[in-house]
Scaffold this motif. Structure first.
Motif, PDB file in Angstrom:
ATOM      1  N   SER A 238      84.964  67.762  42.892  1.00 14.33           N
ATOM      2  CA  SER A 238      84.476  67.858  41.518  1.00 14.33           C
ATOM      3  C   SER A 238      85.406  67.147  40.543  1.00 14.33           C
ATOM      4  O   SER A 238      84.965  66.390  39.672  1.00 14.33           O
ATOM      5  CB  SER A 238      84.323  69.328  41.130  1.00 14.33           C
ATOM      6  OG  SER A 238      83.920  69.458  39.789  1.00 14.33           O
ATOM      7  N   GLN A 241      85.809  63.048  41.896  1.00 14.57           N
ATOM      8  CA  GLN A 241      84.638  62.195  42.058  1.00 14.57           C
ATOM      9  C   GLN A 241      83.435  62.674  41.262  1.00 14.57           C
ATOM     10  O   GLN A 241      82.404  61.999  41.242  1.00 14.57           O
ATOM     11  CB  GLN A 241      84.260  62.096  43.545  1.00 14.57           C
ATOM     12  CG  GLN A 241      85.321  61.414  44.407  1.00 14.57           C
ATOM     13  CD  GLN A 241      84.806  61.117  45.804  1.00 14.57           C
ATOM     14  OE1 GLN A 241      83.612  60.956  46.030  1.00 14.57           O
ATOM     15  NE2 GLN A 241      85.707  61.046  46.765  1.00 14.57           N
ATOM     16  N   GLY A 242      83.560  63.815  40.624  1.00 13.09           N
ATOM     17  CA  GLY A 242      82.450  64.322  39.827  1.00 13.09           C
ATOM     18  C   GLY A 242      81.260  64.740  40.665  1.00 13.09           C
ATOM     19  O   GLY A 242      80.120  64.682  40.191  1.00 13.09           O
ATOM     20  N   ARG A 244      79.538  67.682  43.530  1.00 17.12           N
ATOM     21  CA  ARG A 244      79.599  69.054  44.017  1.00 17.12           C
ATOM     22  C   ARG A 244      79.083  69.093  45.451  1.00 17.12           C
ATOM     23  O   ARG A 244      78.099  68.426  45.776  1.00 17.12           O
ATOM     24  CB  ARG A 244      78.755  69.973  43.128  1.00 17.12           C
ATOM     25  CG  ARG A 244      79.299  70.122  41.702  1.00 17.12           C
ATOM     26  CD  ARG A 244      78.351  70.946  40.844  1.00 17.12           C
ATOM     27  NE  ARG A 244      77.066  70.289  40.685  1.00 17.12           N
ATOM     28  CZ  ARG A 244      75.885  70.890  40.827  1.00 17.12           C
ATOM     29  NH1 ARG A 244      75.828  72.172  41.144  1.00 17.12           N
ATOM     30  NH2 ARG A 244      74.754  70.220  40.651  1.00 17.12           N
TER      31      ARG A 244
END
Length: 534
Positions: A238, A241-242, A244
């Motif tokens: 998260s 790399q953003g 989930r």
């Protein structure tokens, strides 16, 4: 048929303007036989398959574990590829497998030699189309490295699978980290590897996401890492790399309450590897309930057989009884989603993908049960056919102890069985027969899916469907059972009356057969006797 309908059929045949209706009892459009072939259901299946798009629309999903082996190891002729020269012979890979007679007793069905430079990408696409046709929604893609060095080009192989799935469309890929092979890595190195893999692949459209946008990540042998490791992996994914993760933890066997409890925090879904033996109704529901105790969905494994020469072990599958009873238990126990074990693990011999040993039997039977499972409607039998299954030897057949260093041992459903089996899909009642030399076993059966077994004897069994004193179907096994062997071979072979047999004695070649029969999608070579006739 009235005059108008007759004229319409004639017009369709000679002008070729009519589309196939697939259910009118008439051969029309591009059908190969009445209501099958072409754009309709495969004629090699006993039922009329719903379209891939329709099957895909159902909420129940079926994935398969994609292990290691592609359909070909090189672009050239199959007779000289790595499967044929290194994996199958006892002397392959510098005598590595000589103590147990070779790593494999079968290989994927050979395809014609390719000339294209992108042959691996084309093979991956053909592989996925074959899987999708059977009813699969995608692969759990077993991964453990980003290197191509000294491993047959694994990273490139896996990327080809991911990209091929995107080209085919409507086929999901779940990167499935093999935590057993990654076992020697530190927690930090293992986390970095997973994040680097996703950094390289996350833009691919074929990667499976949940409805809320989480990337589905598989973890084979999930208990090889701690709950803290999974939690840290999610946190870093998260932050860095953003993305989930929705983590599916795959346990050996069916896991346990202790393992479920230990990983119930960060792991989102539980799955098992299962055991390749027949099952009874209720046995899968117990595991589903155990997972639900921790608020987790359960991904049920379904297998067909398991034979591992390299560990001198086998699990008694009882011919095709394991496929049939495991699927019937899945359906009766109202399981939500399934993972086939496996699509292509040739070394452990539970590959569903068509091969030189099982040929198309596991593939075709899985197609029948997948449609039943997804639609929740038992497919209606439209075409009669026979499927057979047997080993090349009885379990007690003597072997050469100067070459095979130890006997192969039964691990479950022991002591094992020495049976030959025929599975029949029948429109009306009839008599099933298994003939082995002078030994003949018969049984009167009703319509539907029926079975008959007999003790395996030396020779190639012949299977018959008899009705009103006349033989309706005769099918001789492509395999001959023997009374003694050099190395033990406990793989169940198979075949069916719905597939054309090509042998070297027929004089046919791959190209000649395809041209003569105008088979547009004929991918496999005459080195193997079974064909995909679409």
């Amino acid at each position: 048929m009235n005059l108008l309908a007759t004229l319409l059929v004639v017009w369709c045949v000679f002008v070729a303007l009519c589309a196939a209706t697939c259910s009118d009892g008439v051969r029309d459009g591009d059908e190969v036989k009445v209501d099958c072939g072409g754009s309709c259901s495969p004629c090699e299946w006993p039922f009329n398959a719903v379209s891939r798009a329709t099957l895909r629309s159902y909420p129940r999903k079926v994935y398969a574990h994609w292990h290691y082996y592609p359909i070909a190891m090189s672009k050239g002729n199959a007779t000289a590829d790595y499967f044929q020269t290194q994996y199958i012979p006892p002397t392959g890979e510098n005598n590595k497998h000589i103590a147990y007679g070779g790593m494999m007793r079968e290989r994927p069905l050979p395809r014609q030699a390719r000339t294209e430079t992108n042959w691996q990408a084309l093979d991956a696409e053909a592989d996925i189309r074959l899987a999708a046709q059977m009813g699969l929604d995608g692969y759990y893609l077993n991964m453990w490295t980003m290197s191509d060095t000294n491993n047959g080009g694994l990273w490139t192989r896996w990327v080809n699978v991911v990209d091929a799935a995107a080209r085919v469309g409507s086929f999901d890929i779940v990167p499935n980290m093999d935590l057993s092979i990654m076992g020697s890595m530190s927690d930090l190195d293992a986390t970095n590897l997973v994040l680097n893999i996703y950094a390289a692949l996350k833009s691919r459209s074929s990667l499976l996401k949940t409805s809320s946008g989480q990337y589905v990540l598989g973890a084979f042998y999930a208990d090889k890492r701690s709950a803290a490791w999974y939690a840290n992996l999610k946190t870093r994914a998260s932050a860095e790399q953003g993305i989930r993760f929705y983590i599916v933890g795959v346990f050996l066997g069916s896991g346990s309450d202790a393992l479920f409890s230990a990983l119930s925090g960060p792991v989102d879904e539980f799955a098992g590897w299962g055991t390749a033996i027949p099952t009874t109704v209720g046995s899968f529901n117990r595991t589903k309930v155990a997972a639900a105790k921790y608020g987790k969905p359960w991904l049920q494994p379904v297998s067909n057989q398991d034979f591992r020469p390299y560990t001198a072990a086998f699990w008694e599958a009882a011919n095709t009884k394991t496929i049939r009873t495991q699927w019937e238990t899945v359906i009766t126990d109202k399981i939500a989603n399934v993972q086939l074990v496996t699509w292509n693990d040739q070394a452990e011999h539970h590959a569903v993908r068509p091969s030189t040993g099982k040929q198309w039997v596991a593939y075709d039977l899985n197609a029948y049960y997948i449609q039943w499972f997804k639609t929740n409607v038992k497919p209606v039998i439209k075409r009669e056919m026979l499927f057979y299954s047997h080993r090349l030897q009885n379990l007690s057949a003597p072997y050469d102890t100067t070459k095979q260093t130890k006997p192969f041992v039964c691990k479950a459903n022991c002591p094992g069985s020495d049976l030959v089996e025929v599975v029949a899909f029948l429109l009306t009642p009839g008599t099933l027969e298994i003939a082995q030399g002078s030994s003949v076993t018969r049984k009167d059966v009703s319509a539907g899916l029926q079975t008959l077994t007999a003790t395996l004897r030396a020779g190639a069994p012949t299977f018959r469907l008899i009705r009103n004193g006349a033989t309706v179907i005769t099918l001789k096994s492509s395999f001959t059972a023997v009374t003694s062997v050099t190395y033990q071979d406990f793989l169940y072979r198979g075949g069916s009356s719905s597939r054309v047999a090509l042998t070297t004695s027929s004089g046919s070649t791959c190209a000649a057969f395809c041209v003569a029969n105008n088979v547009a999608k004929c991918n496999w070579c005459a080195a193997d006797p079974m064909w995909l006739l679409r």
